[in-house]
Design a protein around this motif. Structure first.
Motif, PDB file in Angstrom:
ATOM      1  N   TYR A  61       0.841  -1.200   0.000  1.00 14.12           N
ATOM      2  CA  TYR A  61       0.000   0.000   0.000  1.00 14.12           C
ATOM      3  C   TYR A  61       0.878   1.254   0.000  1.00 14.12           C
ATOM      4  O   TYR A  61       2.068   1.217   0.292  1.00 14.12           O
ATOM      5  N   ARG A  62       0.234   2.377  -0.342  1.00 11.25           N
ATOM      6  CA  ARG A  62       0.876   3.692  -0.286  1.00 11.25           C
ATOM      7  C   ARG A  62      -0.055   4.631   0.477  1.00 11.25           C
ATOM      8  O   ARG A  62      -1.285   4.558   0.349  1.00 11.25           O
ATOM      9  N   SER A  63       0.554   5.533   1.265  1.00 11.49           N
ATOM     10  CA  SER A  63      -0.270   6.396   2.097  1.00 11.49           C
ATOM     11  C   SER A  63       0.457   7.698   2.385  1.00 11.49           C
ATOM     12  O   SER A  63       1.674   7.722   2.565  1.00 11.49           O
ATOM     13  N   LYS A  64      -0.335   8.788   2.428  1.00 11.26           N
ATOM     14  CA  LYS A  64       0.153  10.070   2.919  1.00 11.26           C
ATOM     15  C   LYS A  64      -0.864  10.571   3.931  1.00 11.26           C
ATOM     16  O   LYS A  64      -2.073  10.563   3.667  1.00 11.26           O
ATOM     17  N   ALA A  65      -0.359  10.992   5.097  1.00  8.27           N
ATOM     18  CA  ALA A  65      -1.270  11.401   6.160  1.00  8.27           C
ATOM     19  C   ALA A  65      -0.739  12.656   6.838  1.00  8.27           C
ATOM     20  O   ALA A  65       0.472  12.822   7.028  1.00  8.27           O
ATOM     21  N   ALA A  66      -1.661  13.546   7.191  1.00  6.90           N
ATOM     22  CA  ALA A  66      -1.341  14.747   7.965  1.00  6.90           C
ATOM     23  C   ALA A  66      -2.224  14.751   9.209  1.00  6.90           C
ATOM     24  O   ALA A  66      -3.396  14.328   9.161  1.00  6.90           O
ATOM     25  N   LYS A  67      -1.667  15.244  10.322  1.00  5.44           N
ATOM     26  CA  LYS A  67      -2.393  15.143  11.588  1.00  5.44           C
ATOM     27  C   LYS A  67      -2.170  16.387  12.440  1.00  5.44           C
ATOM     28  O   LYS A  67      -1.054  16.904  12.531  1.00  5.44           O
ATOM     29  N   LEU A  68      -3.237  16.859  13.063  1.00  3.50           N
ATOM     30  CA  LEU A  68      -3.182  17.852  14.133  1.00  3.50           C
ATOM     31  C   LEU A  68      -3.644  17.161  15.404  1.00  3.50           C
ATOM     32  O   LEU A  68      -4.585  16.354  15.377  1.00  3.50           O
ATOM     33  N   SER A  69      -2.989  17.464  16.524  1.00  2.00           N
ATOM     34  CA  SER A  69      -3.317  16.716  17.728  1.00  2.00           C
ATOM     35  C   SER A  69      -3.229  17.588  18.965  1.00  2.00           C
ATOM     36  O   SER A  69      -2.509  18.598  18.999  1.00  2.00           O
ATOM     37  N   ALA A  70      -3.978  17.177  19.967  1.00  2.00           N
ATOM     38  CA  ALA A  70      -3.882  17.754  21.310  1.00  2.00           C
ATOM     39  C   ALA A  70      -3.721  16.600  22.282  1.00  2.00           C
ATOM     40  O   ALA A  70      -4.429  15.588  22.176  1.00  2.00           O
ATOM     41  N   ARG A  71      -2.779  16.738  23.246  1.00  2.00           N
ATOM     42  CA  ARG A  71      -2.467  15.631  24.142  1.00  2.00           C
ATOM     43  C   ARG A  71      -2.360  16.107  25.591  1.00  2.00           C
ATOM     44  O   ARG A  71      -1.845  17.188  25.852  1.00  2.00           O
ATOM     45  N   LEU A 128      -3.752  10.983  26.957  1.00  2.00           N
ATOM     46  CA  LEU A 128      -5.089  11.129  26.406  1.00  2.00           C
ATOM     47  C   LEU A 128      -5.008  12.119  25.247  1.00  2.00           C
ATOM     48  O   LEU A 128      -4.350  13.159  25.371  1.00  2.00           O
ATOM     49  N   PHE A 129      -5.673  11.813  24.133  1.00  2.00           N
ATOM     50  CA  PHE A 129      -5.450  12.634  22.952  1.00  2.00           C
ATOM     51  C   PHE A 129      -6.719  12.794  22.120  1.00  2.00           C
ATOM     52  O   PHE A 129      -7.678  12.014  22.240  1.00  2.00           O
ATOM     53  N   ILE A 130      -6.686  13.805  21.277  1.00  2.00           N
ATOM     54  CA  ILE A 130      -7.646  13.979  20.189  1.00  2.00           C
ATOM     55  C   ILE A 130      -6.838  14.297  18.942  1.00  2.00           C
ATOM     56  O   ILE A 130      -6.092  15.279  18.912  1.00  2.00           O
ATOM     57  N   ASP A 131      -6.966  13.453  17.922  1.00  2.00           N
ATOM     58  CA  ASP A 131      -6.250  13.639  16.657  1.00  2.00           C
ATOM     59  C   ASP A 131      -7.240  14.004  15.546  1.00  2.00           C
ATOM     60  O   ASP A 131      -8.310  13.394  15.436  1.00  2.00           O
ATOM     61  N   SER A 132      -6.852  14.993  14.770  1.00  2.00           N
ATOM     62  CA  SER A 132      -7.580  15.306  13.537  1.00  2.00           C
ATOM     63  C   SER A 132      -6.709  14.853  12.380  1.00  2.00           C
ATOM     64  O   SER A 132      -5.613  15.387  12.168  1.00  2.00           O
ATOM     65  N   LEU A 133      -7.188  13.847  11.641  1.00  2.00           N
ATOM     66  CA  LEU A 133      -6.346  13.155  10.659  1.00  2.00           C
ATOM     67  C   LEU A 133      -6.938  13.261   9.255  1.00  2.00           C
ATOM     68  O   LEU A 133      -8.140  13.076   9.055  1.00  2.00           O
ATOM     69  N   TYR A 134      -6.063  13.550   8.311  1.00  2.00           N
ATOM     70  CA  TYR A 134      -6.414  13.411   6.893  1.00  2.00           C
ATOM     71  C   TYR A 134      -5.445  12.405   6.290  1.00  2.00           C
ATOM     72  O   TYR A 134      -4.225  12.521   6.457  1.00  2.00           O
ATOM     73  N   GLU A 135      -5.978  11.384   5.601  1.00  2.00           N
ATOM     74  CA  GLU A 135      -5.109  10.375   4.998  1.00  2.00           C
ATOM     75  C   GLU A 135      -5.572  10.083   3.574  1.00  2.00           C
ATOM     76  O   GLU A 135      -6.771   9.854   3.322  1.00  2.00           O
ATOM     77  N   LEU A 191     -11.466   2.713   5.955  1.00  2.70           N
ATOM     78  CA  LEU A 191     -10.579   2.807   7.124  1.00  2.70           C
ATOM     79  C   LEU A 191      -9.151   3.035   6.654  1.00  2.70           C
ATOM     80  O   LEU A 191      -8.601   2.222   5.904  1.00  2.70           O
ATOM     81  N   PRO A 192      -8.476   4.115   7.082  1.00  2.90           N
ATOM     82  CA  PRO A 192      -7.108   4.385   6.627  1.00  2.90           C
ATOM     83  C   PRO A 192      -6.146   3.278   7.045  1.00  2.90           C
ATOM     84  O   PRO A 192      -6.369   2.551   8.022  1.00  2.90           O
ATOM     85  N   THR A 193      -5.057   3.165   6.313  1.00  5.02           N
ATOM     86  CA  THR A 193      -4.058   2.140   6.620  1.00  5.02           C
ATOM     87  C   THR A 193      -3.464   2.329   8.006  1.00  5.02           C
ATOM     88  O   THR A 193      -3.001   1.362   8.624  1.00  5.02           O
ATOM     89  N   THR A 194      -3.471   3.574   8.508  1.00  5.55           N
ATOM     90  CA  THR A 194      -2.955   3.838   9.857  1.00  5.55           C
ATOM     91  C   THR A 194      -3.659   2.992  10.903  1.00  5.55           C
ATOM     92  O   THR A 194      -3.067   2.595  11.904  1.00  5.55           O
TER      93      THR A 194
END
Length: 580
Positions: free
Chosen positions: A347-357, A370-377, A467-470
């Motif tokens: 597989y091939r994947s590109k992902a960008a993420k913003l997070s708060a921890r 404990l976290f909240i991730d905003s993910l684009y893949e 479902l993303p490969t992540t």
């Protein structure tokens, strides 16, 4: 008639008698000692002055040392509780050298028939001192050893310093030996006086806001003086990374009304840290790493860390801005951003993420995030391509214990992860996922080490193709099932492409054996796979490996063969770093 020998044992004497062999030079083969074995023989060998002389030593000196040998033998054996040895000896000179022979009967070992420990002062009602006293009284009935007698005194003195009895001293310390009956009595009278408390705590620094520094300090005025609290404060300040040097000085010589003032002086550490590295991993190929840390963005203690890993298969870049909370040694809030590129053959994947921890370290050693991730893949796997947005809350819990950071032989690592998402305008897939992984290592006889490893994961998802490969499970590779290529195990689509699974199970057992100080070999068996419910097909690999315990940590080279159907007849796996 019974003879009583009463004396005060000097601290340096038993240490010399029992431990001299640690630094002694190689002894001459011209001195033989018969009738003794084990520690008794070693102690005599390395206490004898005669044993250190060479053939060319003048005869007058050899004869003088030979005459002195009886006293040295008695002294060496008394340190182990043998007060009535019998010694026969001979000394012969010839034209080339000299020979000395000693035949020794060590006699019965002296038994401690009584232990009398009296505590005077505040320590008399201190539960910790009562616990120690009861432990020391248990020496009654045991064989006498002078080093144990010294340890009894040292433990009382150490506990006094630890708990604030800074004026403590022995008024009596006697070891009474009855040579005729091979018994001994210990008598100690320990006067502790009043227990001290902490006085004023003065901090000298110009690095952080004083309110933040105060939150690292567990020393409080009016609390009982405790070396443990001093060490805890030093550890918290050191762990923070803000300070290059930390001086904590209790002014024990200037205590008034039982209060000990404490002075703390803090020196700034290096603000900017850069690191670069190169390496190679058979799963990912050549590796380049760069990291940056700014430990002091402002006087409120905010700091930044950033990291870049570049390989042909998996590359990541991330940065995080961290803010210390009320307990700055253990609690942080952070916001961050990251990018990931994967180009695995399946597989091939590109992902960008913003997070708060929100990060917290418990007193037990568990680390919680404990976290909240905003993910684009954006990913392509098999015949499917998708671009997906997700909002993923979750948590992770990690506990790692090892007897050595660079070369652990005993310890474990346990990690639990939970994450999920609910379909809504900013999240395109509903799923819930949990995983648990563990590594356990234990020493084995004859320079061996046993390592067990396991991982279990499960996912509930409404639309698996989105479902993303992540968040899909794959198996195979160095830290999974060896003998199979990296992430090449898992469910396949109708075209035979590996597309990952909802479940993961991996188990591994390994035996390592040290051949030399820095080299070892290993044999292992791994089994597991990624799969979907009702369709589990375990894959198994076996192999052998070489271990080099380098200055930067363990380096592993494994050759593994698949016992199930695979794309190749064997795999070579290479990796560095400890697994704990």
């Amino acid at each position: 008639m019974r003879t009583i020998e009463s004396r005060k044992v000097r601290t340096a004497y038993p240490t010399f008698a029992l431990l001299l062999y640690l630094s002694a030079p190689v002894t001459s083969a011209d001195v033989s000692i018969n009738g003794l074995s084990g520690e008794a023989k070693k102690n005599v060998q390395l206490t004898l002055s005669l044993a250190k002389e060479q053939c060319q030593t003048p005869e007058w000196k050899i004869r003088g040392l030979f005459n002195k040998a009886d006293d040295e033998i008695y002294r060496a054996l008394r340190a182990l509780g043998y007060y009535n040895p019998a010694v026969k000896k001979s000394l012969v000179f010839d034209s080339k050298c000299w020979q000395a022979e000693f035949t020794i009967e060590r006699g019965p070992q002296t038994i401690v028939s009584g232990v009398d420990i009296t505590l005077n002062g505040d320590a008399r009602d201190d539960p910790e001192f009562q616990k120690l006293r009861n432990s020391l009284l248990a020496e009654k009935g045991k064989a006498l050893r002078h080093d144990q007698y010294e340890k009894m005194k040292s433990r009382l003195e150490a506990l006094a310093m630890e708990r604030g009895y800074l004026d403590a001293a022995f008024s009596e310390k006697e070891l009474l030996v009855d040579k005729a009956n091979n018994t001994a009595q210990v008598k100690l009278v320990f006067n502790t006086g009043k227990r001290k408390v902490f006085g004023a705590v003065t901090v000298e620094q110009n690095i952080l806001n004083s309110e933040l520094v105060d939150r690292f300090i567990s020393i409080k005025r009016g609390d009982f003086y405790s070396s443990e609290q001093l060490a805890k404060t030093h550890a918290a300040l050191s762990k923070s990374g803000y300070f290059g040097r930390i001086d904590i000085v209790p002014d024990t010589g200037n205590s008034r009304e039982g209060q000990v003032p404490v002075g703390i002086k803090l020196y700034p550490g290096k603000r900017h840290h850069y690191s670069f590295g190169i390496g190679y991993d058979t799963d990912k190929g050549p590796l380049f790493n760069a990291a940056y840390i700014n430990r002091l963005v402002n006087r409120r203690g905010h700091f930044i860390d950033a990291n870049i890993d570049i390989t042909p298969v998996l590359s990541t870049a991330d940065a995080e801005y961290n803010v210390p909370l009320d307990d700055p040694a253990n609690d942080f809030f952070s916001v961050g951003a990251g990018f990931k590129r994967e180009d695995v053959s399946v597989y091939r994947s590109k992902a960008a993420k913003l997070s708060a921890r929100l990060k917290h370290t418990f007193d037990s050693g568990w680390k919680q995030t404990l976290f909240i991730d905003s993910l684009y893949e954006d990913f392509t796997i098999g015949s499917t391509s998708n671009q997906v947005y997700l909002l993923v809350p979750g948590g992770s819990w990690l506990r790692s214990v090892a007897d050595s950071t660079m070369r652990p032989t005993r310890g474990y690592r346990l990690e639990l992860n939970l994450a999920g998402s609910y379909k809504n305008p900013i999240s395109e897939v509903s799923f819930a996922q949990g995983s648990i992984s563990a590594v356990w290592t234990h020493p084995m006889p004859w320079r061996g080490r046993f390592i067990a490893r396991g991982e279990q994961g499960a996912t509930l998802v409404d639309q698996f193709d989105k479902l993303p490969t992540t968040y899909r499970f794959f198996a195979g590779g160095m830290n999974s099932v060896r003998g199979y290529a990296f992430r090449h195990l898992g469910p396949k689509d109708n075209s035979g492409n590996v597309i990952g699974g909802k479940l993961l199970s991996v188990v591994s057992v390994e035996y390592e054996h040290y051949l030399f100080d820095d080299w070892g070999v290993a044999a292992f068996i791994d089994s597991g796979n990624a799969y979907n419910p009702g369709n589990i097909r375990l894959k198994t690999g076996v192999g052998v490996g070489v271990r080099w315990y380098s200055p930067i940590g363990p380096i592993r080279l494994d050759v593994a063969m698949p016992l199930s159907e695979a794309d190749s007849s064997f795999q070579i796996h290479f990796a560095a770093g400890t697994r704990l």
